[in-house]
Design a protein around this motif. Structure first.
Motif, PDB file in Angstrom:
ATOM      1  N   ILE A 278     -23.855-100.146  19.189  1.00 27.72           N
ATOM      2  CA  ILE A 278     -24.612 -98.995  19.662  1.00 27.72           C
ATOM      3  C   ILE A 278     -24.043 -97.744  19.005  1.00 27.72           C
ATOM      4  N   LEU A 279     -24.913 -96.963  18.335  1.00 27.79           N
ATOM      5  CA  LEU A 279     -24.495 -95.721  17.689  1.00 27.79           C
ATOM      6  C   LEU A 279     -24.836 -94.527  18.574  1.00 27.79           C
ATOM      7  N   VAL A 280     -24.215 -93.406  18.238  1.00 26.58           N
ATOM      8  CA  VAL A 280     -24.454 -92.168  18.987  1.00 26.58           C
ATOM      9  C   VAL A 280     -25.078 -91.146  18.048  1.00 26.58           C
ATOM     10  N   SER A 281     -25.608 -90.087  18.638  1.00 25.94           N
ATOM     11  CA  SER A 281     -26.296 -89.050  17.874  1.00 25.94           C
ATOM     12  C   SER A 281     -25.313 -88.241  17.046  1.00 25.94           C
ATOM     13  N   ASP A 282     -25.768 -87.788  15.864  1.00 26.77           N
ATOM     14  CA  ASP A 282     -24.940 -86.918  15.028  1.00 26.77           C
ATOM     15  C   ASP A 282     -24.707 -85.568  15.682  1.00 26.77           C
ATOM     16  N   ASP A 284     -24.872 -84.971  19.177  1.00 24.25           N
ATOM     17  CA  ASP A 284     -24.249 -85.078  20.492  1.00 24.25           C
ATOM     18  C   ASP A 284     -23.652 -86.473  20.629  1.00 24.25           C
ATOM     19  N   ARG A 285     -22.340 -86.581  20.527  1.00 28.79           N
ATOM     20  CA  ARG A 285     -21.691 -87.887  20.567  1.00 28.79           C
ATOM     21  C   ARG A 285     -21.738 -88.531  21.950  1.00 28.79           C
ATOM     22  N   ASN A 286     -22.172 -87.814  22.952  1.00 27.84           N
ATOM     23  CA  ASN A 286     -22.343 -88.409  24.269  1.00 27.84           C
ATOM     24  C   ASN A 286     -23.713 -89.045  24.447  1.00 27.84           C
ATOM     25  N   GLN A 287     -24.598 -88.868  23.444  1.00 24.66           N
ATOM     26  CA  GLN A 287     -25.954 -89.387  23.553  1.00 24.66           C
ATOM     27  C   GLN A 287     -26.114 -90.644  22.708  1.00 24.66           C
ATOM     28  N   PRO A 288     -26.226 -91.832  23.341  1.00 23.61           N
ATOM     29  CA  PRO A 288     -26.461 -93.049  22.539  1.00 23.61           C
ATOM     30  C   PRO A 288     -27.860 -93.044  21.948  1.00 23.61           C
ATOM     31  N   VAL A 289     -27.998 -93.612  20.750  1.00 23.68           N
ATOM     32  CA  VAL A 289     -29.300 -93.669  20.071  1.00 23.68           C
ATOM     33  C   VAL A 289     -29.738 -95.098  19.775  1.00 23.68           C
ATOM     34  N   GLY A 290     -28.901 -96.079  20.082  1.00 21.92           N
ATOM     35  CA  GLY A 290     -29.325 -97.466  19.910  1.00 21.92           C
ATOM     36  C   GLY A 290     -28.710 -98.139  18.708  1.00 21.92           C
ATOM     37  N   LYS A 418     -25.334-106.139  35.443  1.00 26.07           N
ATOM     38  CA  LYS A 418     -24.434-105.362  36.285  1.00 26.07           C
ATOM     39  C   LYS A 418     -23.575-106.298  37.124  1.00 26.07           C
ATOM     40  N   LYS A 419     -22.280-106.251  36.885  1.00 26.48           N
ATOM     41  CA  LYS A 419     -21.336-107.043  37.656  1.00 26.48           C
ATOM     42  C   LYS A 419     -20.315-106.106  38.285  1.00 26.48           C
ATOM     43  N   ARG A 420     -19.610-106.646  39.222  1.00 27.86           N
ATOM     44  CA  ARG A 420     -18.584-105.841  39.861  1.00 27.86           C
ATOM     45  C   ARG A 420     -17.504-105.485  38.843  1.00 27.86           C
ATOM     46  N   GLY A 421     -17.338-104.210  38.606  1.00 18.97           N
ATOM     47  CA  GLY A 421     -16.365-103.747  37.627  1.00 18.97           C
ATOM     48  C   GLY A 421     -16.851-103.793  36.196  1.00 18.97           C
ATOM     49  N   GLY A 422     -18.115-104.188  35.969  1.00 19.55           N
ATOM     50  CA  GLY A 422     -18.642-104.280  34.613  1.00 19.55           C
ATOM     51  C   GLY A 422     -19.005-102.916  34.047  1.00 19.55           C
ATOM     52  N   LYS A 423     -19.181-102.872  32.705  1.00 18.02           N
ATOM     53  CA  LYS A 423     -19.519-101.630  32.018  1.00 18.02           C
ATOM     54  C   LYS A 423     -20.759-101.840  31.162  1.00 18.02           C
ATOM     55  N   ASN A 424     -21.520-100.804  30.979  1.00 20.62           N
ATOM     56  CA  ASN A 424     -22.709-100.825  30.141  1.00 20.62           C
ATOM     57  C   ASN A 424     -22.290-100.448  28.724  1.00 20.62           C
ATOM     58  N   TYR A 425     -22.411-101.397  27.788  1.00 19.69           N
ATOM     59  CA  TYR A 425     -21.942-101.125  26.425  1.00 19.69           C
ATOM     60  C   TYR A 425     -22.770-100.032  25.739  1.00 19.69           C
ATOM     61  N   TRP A 426     -23.947 -99.729  26.247  1.00 17.99           N
ATOM     62  CA  TRP A 426     -24.727 -98.625  25.678  1.00 17.99           C
ATOM     63  C   TRP A 426     -23.992 -97.286  25.816  1.00 17.99           C
ATOM     64  N   ASP A 428     -20.711 -96.967  25.646  1.00 16.32           N
ATOM     65  CA  ASP A 428     -19.392 -97.041  25.008  1.00 16.32           C
ATOM     66  C   ASP A 428     -19.414 -96.668  23.534  1.00 16.32           C
ATOM     67  N   GLY A 429     -20.596 -96.441  22.950  1.00 18.21           N
ATOM     68  CA  GLY A 429     -20.688 -96.182  21.521  1.00 18.21           C
ATOM     69  C   GLY A 429     -19.961 -94.921  21.100  1.00 18.21           C
ATOM     70  N   VAL A 430     -19.333 -94.968  19.918  1.00 18.99           N
ATOM     71  CA  VAL A 430     -18.605 -93.802  19.382  1.00 18.99           C
ATOM     72  C   VAL A 430     -19.001 -93.499  17.943  1.00 18.99           C
ATOM     73  N   LEU A 431     -19.583 -94.455  17.214  1.00 17.44           N
ATOM     74  CA  LEU A 431     -19.887 -94.268  15.801  1.00 17.44           C
ATOM     75  C   LEU A 431     -21.242 -93.595  15.620  1.00 17.44           C
ATOM     76  N   THR A 432     -21.314 -92.676  14.659  1.00 17.86           N
ATOM     77  CA  THR A 432     -22.592 -92.101  14.257  1.00 17.86           C
ATOM     78  C   THR A 432     -23.158 -92.921  13.100  1.00 17.86           C
ATOM     79  N   ILE A 433     -24.390 -92.618  12.727  1.00 17.99           N
ATOM     80  CA  ILE A 433     -25.027 -93.380  11.656  1.00 17.99           C
ATOM     81  C   ILE A 433     -24.310 -93.169  10.328  1.00 17.99           C
ATOM     82  N   SER A 434     -23.797 -91.973  10.091  1.00 20.06           N
ATOM     83  CA  SER A 434     -23.086 -91.715   8.833  1.00 20.06           C
ATOM     84  C   SER A 434     -21.770 -92.482   8.790  1.00 20.06           C
TER      85      SER A 434
END
Length: 690
Positions: A278-282, A284-290, A418-426, A428-434
């Protein structure tokens, strides 16, 4: 002329040659269970051979020589014991003489080792099966009648029942026919389980043999046994998985992809995948883009990645042509933009391949025909759902994604649950397209120039000191194999690959997707002149680049690659600097807003029309009956209009106050030499030709 142990057919009988002399051949009949060695003259055999009554054939017991039982096994012990029993006779050079054979038989039988019938059975088997010790091996392979039907009886075969009541059903030909119907209808075609198919069988059995007790119906085990006996493992394997999966993942492989590639450029494979991250926006790094789309173009012979596309376009023709265009262009500027050091490697000169293998949905149709007709590049398409047909490029996707999978935040690890203590990988993304592009391109460089391939199937003429690295295989192939790459201008190929569309023409220019374009050439042709008669065609073929709506390409001559560049006009200046995807999005929004406006206007118009009708109806009711003639009424129209006008003027005339001052006069037109007011005459009457 005749050799020991060869098999000869005389009309319908087969014989084995046991011994040859100068004038005679000693042979024995193979099929005769009471046969003994017989002597025949060679001249007689030669005569029969000339008459085509005698011929050499293959040994039916040749398989005996391939048998190799383990030392100490029951089979080996029986063979060795039997061989020692008949050894005195078979080692006697006169074994074919009756009295010599009878003497040895009498001594062996007198010693009490075997009976007379068994002794003669052993020596016949030895002579008939090739005169080797393995001929005395027991035929255990024929024991048990594996896979064969048992003889029909009047009652059920197998052990009697102990727990279940009843005797059980006899599986005769009629029951087997029902078994076969159920198996072919439900197990082979619909992949039913044995238990479910057996329930279907019992329903069919009840219709044919009604009032049969449940305990006397054929059981599930009988159906399963019949299925295992009558149908091969290959048939079952085809049923276990869908036909598409069988062809892709199960069927045997008879060759390799490299066998069909004679050298670099002989065959390119192109395919796309959705990256597992999952990548993030160039912005806004808090906004996932898919997840991004990755296209790869790879040379089959050398495994060299020649082109790619990394972005958010869905796998489509528009994204595929960008990857193909990348394969034909110089990539130094790309490495420079990504700050990848290029001093340690030299990228090979790009070119057009002989064949491009792609999926049906991407490179199929008239859009790609120009590449075939103009540049002689053959396009091959894989069958639906057959990713194995492009195994080289599919494997490269796994290799490239291995560079970041397992430790990159935002990795796609499966469905979101959704599980107890689980996280949504959407989230967790940190990389931009570049940044993701830099990782993939750097990985491509590593695979092309550094990493050796451990499973590359090398050809016989490849030297042993040739590294199994794509760039070395590429360079070696260009020098030692037939070169298939052809030189072509990247821009010309790009224009030829662009999608084409039918556009309309009018005095406002060429209209494509509601946008108007013009060019100096079409103005000179008089297509945009506002005249009653024009020579412009109603519809024309144009090519467009989905990445830029500022210009399109008009192929003005049929059968030629020559084109005119048509640029967007001021009438459609709203779309300057947009991509066609943005144009379509804006047009959709405009249409949606127009639809809302129409609904709102319809609602207000209904009120307006009701009010108009109400006013007209009220006025109609207030009109009195005429008291004068029509002539008198028409004569009074002029004075009545004058009186009405005076009344209107009195209503517009401002009322004067007591202390009112005179108004200041303001000139509406400036002096002739004044520069206070701009003049738009040139812009208003400019024809826009320049």
């Amino acid at each position: 002329m005749f050799q020991v142990n060869e098999v000869i057919r005389l009309i319908d009988d087969r014989y084995r040659v046991l011994l040859t002399t100068n004038r005679h051949v000693i042979w024995i009949a193979i099929e005769d269970q009471k046969a003994f060695p017989d002597t025949v003259e060679i001249s007689q055999l030669e005569s029969l051979m000339l008459q085509e009554k005698l011929c050499r054939i293959e040994d039916p017991y040749e398989y005996v020589q391939t048998l190799f039982p383990e030392q100490g096994s029951k089979e080996a012990n029986i063979r060795d014991r039997n061989y020692q029993i008949i050894r005195p006779l078979i080692e006697d050079p006169l074994f074919y003489i009756d009295r010599v054979r009878s003497k040895h038989a009498a001594e062996i039988i007198a010693a009490g080792k075997v009976s007379r019938p068994y002794f003669y059975k052993l020596i016949r088997r030895y002579w008939q099966r090739g005169q080797v010790p393995n001929a005395l091996l027991p035929d255990y392979k024929n024991s048990g009648a594996k896979g064969q039907k048992r003889a029909a009886k009047a009652k059920k075969l197998g052990r009697p029942r102990v727990i279940m009541e009843g005797v059980g059903a006899l599986v005769d030909e009629s029951v087997e026919r029902l078994f076969r119907i159920i198996i072919e209808k439900y197990i082979l075609k619909k992949n039913f389980s044995i238990a479910k198919a057996h329930r279907k069988f019992k329903g069919l059995y009840d219709n044919i043999v009604p009032d049969t007790p449940e305990s006397e119906k054929p059981t599930k085990r009988q159906l399963s046994y019949f299925y295992d006996r009558e149908y091969s493992n290959i048939e079952k394997l085809k049923v276990a998985v869908p036909d598409i999966v069988y062809k892709k993942d199960v069927r045997p492989l008879h060759s390799t992809a490299t066998m069909h590639a004679t050298g670099p450029g002989s065959r390119f494979e192109i395919d796309a995948t959705i990256a597992d991250v999952i990548l993030v926006s160039d912005h806004d790094r808090n906004q996932p883009v898919g997840r991004p789309t990755v296209y790869i173009v790879i040379d089959v012979f050398s495994r060299f990645v020649v082109g790619w596309y990394i972005g958010f376009e869905n796998p489509s023709y528009e994204a595929a042509i960008q990857a193909l265009h990348m394969a034909l262009t110089d990539k130094n500027h790309i490495f420079k933009d990504l700050e990848i050091e290029t001093d340690s490697f030299i990228w090979p000169t790009p070119g057009l391949p002989e064949v491009i293998l792609a999926d049906r949905g991407e490179l199929i149709g008239h859009q790609i025909e120009s590449l075939e007709s103009s540049f002689k590049v053959r396009i091959e398409n894989t069958p639906p759902y057959r990713g194995d047909a492009k195994g080289i490029v599919e494997r490269r996707f796994r290799t490239l994604q291995a560079e970041f999978k397992g430790f990159t935040p935002g990795e796609v690890i499966g469905p979101i649950v959704k599980k107890r203590g689980g996280k949504n990988y959407w989230l967790d993304g940190v990389l931009t397209i570049s940044e993701f592009t830099e990782i993939i391109v750097s990985s491509i460089v590593m695979r092309n120039f550094i990493d050796p391939m451990t499973k590359y199937d090398r050809a016989q003429d490849m030297p042993s000191d040739l590294p199994s690295i794509p760039v070395h295989l590429w360079n070696w192939g260009l020098q030692n194999r037939t070169g298939r790459l052809r030189k072509a201008e990247a821009e010309t190929v790009r224009i030829a690959l662009l999608p084409r569309k039918e556009a309309t023409t009018s005095v406002q220019g060429i209209c494509l997707f509601g946008i108007y374009y013009s060019a100096k050439e079409i103005i000179e042709l008089g297509w945009m002149h506002r005249a009653d008669h024009s020579t412009r065609p109603e519809k024309i073929k144009v090519a467009y680049d989905p990445k830029c709506a500022d210009e399109i390409y008009f192929f003005h001559t049929v059968g030629s690659r020559e084109y005119w560049v048509c640029r967007i006009t001021d009438l459609s200046r709203e779309y300057r600097g947009c991509t066609f995807w943005e144009v379509w999005r804006k047009q959709k929004q405009v249409k949606q807003q127009a639809a809302k406006d129409i609904l709102h206007a319809d609602k207000i118009r209904r009120r307006h029309e009701d009010r108009v009708e109400e006013i007209i109806s009220s006025a109609t009711k207030q009109k009195p009956k005429p008291s004068a003639t029509n002539t008198e009424r028409m004569r009074g129209a002029g004075p009545a209009r004058t009186s009405q006008l005076e009344q209107e003027r009195d209503q517009r005339r401002p009322k004067k106050t007591v202390n009112e001052k005179s108004a200041k006069v303001v000139h509406l037109s400036p002096p002739e030499d004044s520069d206070d007011y701009p003049d738009f005459g040139d812009e208003l009457f400019d024809d826009g030709d320049d």
